[in-house]
Motif scaffolding. Structure first.
Motif, short mmCIF file in Angstrom:
data_model
loop_
_atom_site.label_atom_id
_atom_site.label_comp_id
_atom_site.label_asym_id
_atom_site.label_seq_id
_atom_site.Cartn_x
_atom_site.Cartn_y
_atom_site.Cartn_z
N VAL A 64 0.84 -1.20 0.00
CA VAL A 64 0.00 0.00 0.00
C VAL A 64 0.88 1.25 0.00
CG1 VAL A 64 -1.81 1.28 1.20
CG2 VAL A 64 -1.84 -1.22 1.21
N HIS A 65 0.58 2.17 -0.92
CA HIS A 65 1.31 3.43 -1.04
C HIS A 65 0.31 4.57 -0.87
CE1 HIS A 65 4.40 0.87 -2.95
NE2 HIS A 65 3.36 0.31 -3.55
N PHE A 66 0.79 5.71 -0.38
CA PHE A 66 -0.13 6.79 -0.02
C PHE A 66 0.16 8.06 -0.79
CE2 PHE A 66 0.16 3.92 3.59
CZ PHE A 66 -1.19 3.64 3.80
N ALA A 67 -0.93 8.66 -1.31
CA ALA A 67 -0.87 9.94 -1.99
C ALA A 67 -1.62 10.96 -1.16
CB ALA A 67 -1.48 9.84 -3.39
N LEU A 68 -1.12 12.16 -1.09
CA LEU A 68 -1.67 13.21 -0.23
C LEU A 68 -2.68 14.07 -0.98
CD1 LEU A 68 -1.55 14.88 2.46
CD2 LEU A 68 0.27 16.22 1.37
N ILE A 69 -3.84 14.30 -0.38
CA ILE A 69 -4.81 15.26 -0.88
C ILE A 69 -4.58 16.57 -0.14
CG2 ILE A 69 -7.25 15.83 -1.18
CD1 ILE A 69 -7.87 12.85 -1.02
N GLY A 70 -4.30 17.63 -0.86
CA GLY A 70 -4.04 18.92 -0.23
C GLY A 70 -5.26 19.46 0.50
N CYS A 71 -5.02 20.17 1.60
CA CYS A 71 -6.11 20.74 2.43
C CYS A 71 -5.91 22.25 2.49
CB CYS A 71 -6.06 20.15 3.83
SG CYS A 71 -7.42 19.06 4.22
N PRO A 72 -6.56 23.04 1.64
CA PRO A 72 -6.34 24.49 1.67
C PRO A 72 -6.99 25.18 2.85
CG PRO A 72 -7.99 23.92 0.02
CD PRO A 72 -7.44 22.62 0.53
N GLU A 73 -8.06 24.58 3.43
CA GLU A 73 -8.72 25.20 4.57
C GLU A 73 -9.32 24.13 5.46
OE1 GLU A 73 -13.01 26.27 2.52
OE2 GLU A 73 -11.42 27.77 2.48
N SER A 74 -9.59 24.52 6.69
CA SER A 74 -10.09 23.58 7.68
C SER A 74 -11.56 23.25 7.45
CB SER A 74 -9.90 24.17 9.08
OG SER A 74 -10.42 23.31 10.07
N PHE A 75 -11.93 22.01 7.81
CA PHE A 75 -13.32 21.61 7.80
C PHE A 75 -13.90 21.80 9.21
CE2 PHE A 75 -11.35 19.13 4.40
CZ PHE A 75 -12.21 19.39 3.34
N GLU A 76 -15.23 21.67 9.30
CA GLU A 76 -15.88 21.79 10.60
C GLU A 76 -15.39 20.69 11.54
OE1 GLU A 76 -20.44 21.97 12.44
OE2 GLU A 76 -20.09 21.29 10.38
#
Length: 334
Positions: free
Chosen positions: A128-140
């Motif tokens: 298993v390899h992991f790719a990052l999803i960018g987070c531009p702003e915080s969620f609730e």
């Protein structure tokens, strides 16, 4: 190496990636939420870029790929047993920084928490390899900044979707050819710098925290449904089930099944004894394991601040508030 891709180029790259990998990513399931007319975002295998949900936070974590809800460990026939054959297919999981930090916690528990690593987990983890999803702003309800899990760098590549384009940062050179159709440029994955929710935890908790009155509130408020455990990316509790194919009980299989420290029966032992009968005691055990026990052993908190426990609780119990109360109780004890 970084690249900027158009939606068409990104879609083609995903198709090319699938020639060597199965892709596991957040997917929006329309009408499959907890209520009749609500949606849910959960992980599933995808076949195209259009299926991926890269904007919303997933309601459930990625960990089914490493720790399934139920998995067969081995089969037994009379006096013989054999392990279940492990799939050798390479998998890429797309996840956000908090979940990518959670992988390290799972590795701690299954690979580094004793003299022997968990063989079944290790066999899957290798592929298993992991790719990052960018987070531009915080969620609730997110408080990843407070827990130090708002950034991650142990990914093979990252994906940021914004303004009709995809920004890719490739960490593993093997993936450069996959995204080479895009425009080369420097790319830094988006990361959250501030959450609305904030938690400040002390370095140490006094022993008196065990008997603090703050836990008594949850004897009545908590209904021990276990939802908070099942949406947590770092929970590792499980139980064993033996399934018998024949009446003599000599042919069957052993399964590892996800469990919850919050539900009835989890701590029941031979003779009917139970270590934590009250819901407040179970809450204390769960919370202190996340913010104290794991840190004493591995040097950092188990909780990654994803906020899913607050999102899913049917009784609107705020885990963030519990942490703040525990921190205040520790300060007063000092």
């Amino acid at each position: 190496m970084g690249y900027i891709l158009t939606p068409e180029e990104f879609g083609n790259s995903i198709q090319k990636l699938q020639e060597s990998y199965r892709i596991f990513a957040p997917v929006k399931k329309t009408g499959e939420g907890r209520f009749f007319d609500t949606d849910v975002v959960r992980y599933d295998y995808v076949h195209s870029a259009e299926e991926m949900e890269l904007q919303e936070k997933s309601d459930y974590p990625f960990r089914e790929i490493l720790t399934p809800l139920s998995e067969t460990l081995f089969y037994f026939v009379e006096d013989e047993c054999r392990s279940k054959e492990v799939e050798k297919e390479e998998v890429i999981v797309l996840l956000r920084a908090c979940d990518l930090n959670a992988v390290k916690r799972l590795d701690d528990m299954y690979l580094h928490n004793g003299a022997e690593e968990d063989w079944f987990y290790a066999q899957k983890r290798e592929h298993v390899h992991f790719a990052l999803i960018g987070c531009p702003e915080s969620f609730e309800n997110c408080f990843c900044v407070s827990m130090g899990s708002n950034k991650a760098d142990n990914y093979v590549f990252s994906v940021d979707e914004a303004d009709g384009e995809y920004r890719i940062d490739v960490k593993d050179g093997e993936f450069n050819d996959i995204f080479s159709a895009g425009k080369p440029t420097d790319v830094v994955p988006a990361s959250v710098t501030e959450n609305k929710q904030k938690v400040s935890l002390p370095e140490e908790f006094p022993a008196s925290i065990r008997n603090d009155e703050l836990w008594n509130e949850y004897d009545s408020r908590c209904i021990n449904c276990g939802r908070c455990n099942f949406v947590c990316p770092t929970c590792t509790c499980f139980t064993m089930q033996d399934i018998f194919y024949t009446d003599n009980g000599r042919v069957g299989e052993r399964r590892r099944v996800q469990a919850s420290c919050m539900v009835d029966g989890y701590t029941t032992v031979a003779g009917g004894g139970q270590y934590r009968r009250k819901n407040g005691e179970r809450m204390r055990f769960k919370v202190m394991h996340k913010i104290y026990d794991h840190k004493k052993r591995f040097g950092y908190n188990m909780c990654v601040g994803c906020g899913r426990c607050d999102d899913v609780c049917p009784e609107y119990i705020s885990y963030i508030t519990i942490l703040q109360k525990a921190a205040k109780a520790a300060e007063e004890a000092e």
